[in-house]
Design a protein around this motif. Structure first.
Motif, PDB file in Angstrom:
ATOM      1  N   ARG A  17      50.267  61.097  46.395  1.00  0.00           N
ATOM      2  CA  ARG A  17      50.582  62.497  46.060  1.00  0.00           C
ATOM      3  C   ARG A  17      51.132  63.247  47.264  1.00  0.00           C
ATOM      4  NH1 ARG A  17      44.668  63.819  44.203  1.00  0.00           N
ATOM      5  NH2 ARG A  17      44.981  61.684  43.679  1.00  0.00           N
ATOM      6  N   THR A  22      53.013  65.944  44.572  1.00  0.00           N
ATOM      7  CA  THR A  22      52.458  66.189  43.247  1.00  0.00           C
ATOM      8  C   THR A  22      50.940  66.331  43.297  1.00  0.00           C
ATOM      9  OG1 THR A  22      52.476  63.789  42.922  1.00  0.00           O
ATOM     10  CG2 THR A  22      54.332  65.026  42.014  1.00  0.00           C
ATOM     11  N   ASP A  24      48.865  64.538  41.570  1.00  0.00           N
ATOM     12  CA  ASP A  24      48.253  63.221  41.388  1.00  0.00           C
ATOM     13  C   ASP A  24      49.182  62.191  42.022  1.00  0.00           C
ATOM     14  OD1 ASP A  24      46.552  61.177  40.554  1.00  0.00           O
ATOM     15  OD2 ASP A  24      47.160  61.245  38.460  1.00  0.00           O
ATOM     16  N   ASP A  25      48.603  61.055  42.404  1.00  0.00           N
ATOM     17  CA  ASP A  25      49.445  59.932  42.817  1.00  0.00           C
ATOM     18  C   ASP A  25      50.319  59.539  41.630  1.00  0.00           C
ATOM     19  OD1 ASP A  25      48.040  59.915  45.228  1.00  0.00           O
ATOM     20  OD2 ASP A  25      46.742  58.257  44.620  1.00  0.00           O
ATOM     21  N   ASP A  39      51.681  59.658  36.048  1.00  0.00           N
ATOM     22  CA  ASP A  39      50.524  60.010  36.863  1.00  0.00           C
ATOM     23  C   ASP A  39      49.617  58.795  36.930  1.00  0.00           C
ATOM     24  OD1 ASP A  39      51.362  62.598  37.351  1.00  0.00           O
ATOM     25  OD2 ASP A  39      49.761  63.561  36.210  1.00  0.00           O
ATOM     26  N   ARG A 104      54.094  68.983  37.479  1.00  0.00           N
ATOM     27  CA  ARG A 104      53.035  68.284  38.201  1.00  0.00           C
ATOM     28  C   ARG A 104      53.144  68.448  39.724  1.00  0.00           C
ATOM     29  NH1 ARG A 104      48.813  67.659  36.054  1.00  0.00           N
ATOM     30  NH2 ARG A 104      48.324  65.644  36.937  1.00  0.00           N
ATOM     31  N   ALA A 106      52.584  69.968  43.385  1.00  0.00           N
ATOM     32  CA  ALA A 106      51.396  70.572  44.016  1.00  0.00           C
ATOM     33  C   ALA A 106      51.690  71.991  44.461  1.00  0.00           C
ATOM     34  CB  ALA A 106      50.969  69.730  45.203  1.00  0.00           C
TER      35      ALA A 106
END
Length: 106
Positions: A17, A22, A24-25, A39, A104, A106
């Motif tokens: 991430r 984002t 999530d990884d 995701d 998604r 961040a």
């Protein structure tokens, strides 16, 4: 991000991430001759989908066997309550180019 041929059929690698920017990884998977990006965390519990069983354009969570369709992230079986987010992955001159889903970031 990666190159064509880096991932064997029905295998995956994870883009952290912090690299993707984002929440999530992102699991990048190769199945049925196509690349997919979703995701990485199962929507049922905290398990990496990249470590799951990948086959036929779907991934099965390694923890409780919830399955997801890679093309649209739809949950195909319980216990997953919802699908996973998908991201755009393209092949450009032999390189894999990931464009994170704007919802998604961040």
């Amino acid at each position: 991000m990666g190159t064509v041929g880096q991932i064997a059929e029905d295998e995956a690698f994870v883009v952290p991430r912090e690299v993707a920017g984002t929440v999530d990884d992102i699991a990048v998977m190769f199945s049925e001759g196509r690349y997919f990006a979703v995701d990485d965390t199962c929507t049922h519990e905290q398990a990496s989908l990249a470590k799951g069983w990948i086959e036929g354009g779907c991934v099965e969570c390694p923890l409780h066997s919830a399955s997801f369709r890679l093309s649209d992230g739809a949950a195909l079986s319980a216990p997953a309550p919802t699908g996973v987010a998908t991201h755009t992955i393209e092949v450009v001159g032999g390189a894999l180019m990931l464009t994170p889903n704007p919802e998604r970031l961040a």
